[in-house]
Design a protein around this motif. Structure first.
Motif: not given
Length: 210
Positions: A34-42, A50-56, A65-69
């Protein structure tokens, strides 16, 4: 077109696809909360990927990975978000105060408030990267973000320059913002912070070995 050109074109296309995909996930999962509650976990989930991509770790299952996090960090990241919103509200009040008090008497206060606002904004840039990179207690996230920001002026400049560049590109070509606005901004911030983190860790290791 030689083999190296083809490989380079493929790599560029692959990164464009990745960034577009994670940006759409960011928008979708923000709306899911609902935007306000989803923005920060998203946003935390996007920085995690992105961090995982940067470390290889480029072969990770992005959606999983996204959904679990997102699920794991939903409550904690919204706690972080409440503090961020409180700081943002304080910044807005400061700006309103400065707008309505333009006398010379308050000029020194204006300078102090501008320094305060700049420090807060730069610290906020580090919050998400510190959150996903270090396993520290909740309030240590803010302390570490502030301290790392202070000792890395070059990284701060890179972030500011990158974000300003993204802003003008998106302003000129609004459609790009839908597919890449969040992910490219996060990539710039995370990349600059990752370099800063490595420098801090190296200095820590050096001091411990002495």
């Amino acid at each position: 077109m030689n083999r190296f050109s083809i490989n380079g074109l493929f790599a560029v296309t692959e990164w464009i696809t990745r960034l577009a995909y994670v940006n759409l996930l960011w928008i979708g999962f923000s709306l899911l909360g609902l935007g306000i509650f989803g923005f920060f976990p998203a946003t935390i989930s996007m920085f995690t990927v992105i961090r995982k991509w940067l470390i290889g770790e480029t072969d990770i299952p992005v959606f999983q990975t996204y959904w679990t996090t997102y699920k794991k960090e939903f409550v904690k990241s919204n706690g972080l978000g409440l503090i961020v919103l409180a700081v943002a509200g304080l910044i807005v009040l400061d700006l309103v105060f400065m707008k309505n008090n333009g006398t010379s008497f308050t000029s020194i206060i204006h300078i102090l408030l501008y320094l305060f606002i700049f420090t807060c904004v730069m610290t906020l840039f580090y919050l998400f990267p510190v959150y996903v990179h270090y396993n520290v207690k909740f309030f240590a996230i803010f302390k570490n973000s502030f301290l790392i920001m202070l000792i890395n002026p070059l990284a701060n400049l890179v972030m500011i320059s990158g974000i300003v560049a993204v802003y003008f590109v998106v302003k000129t070509f609004p459609g790009i913002g839908f597919f890449f606005g969040g992910s490219i901004t996060s990539m710039i911030i995370m990349a600059a912070c990752y370099v800063s983190f490595n420098r801090v860790d190296q200095k820590k290791q050096t001091s411990e070995s002495i």
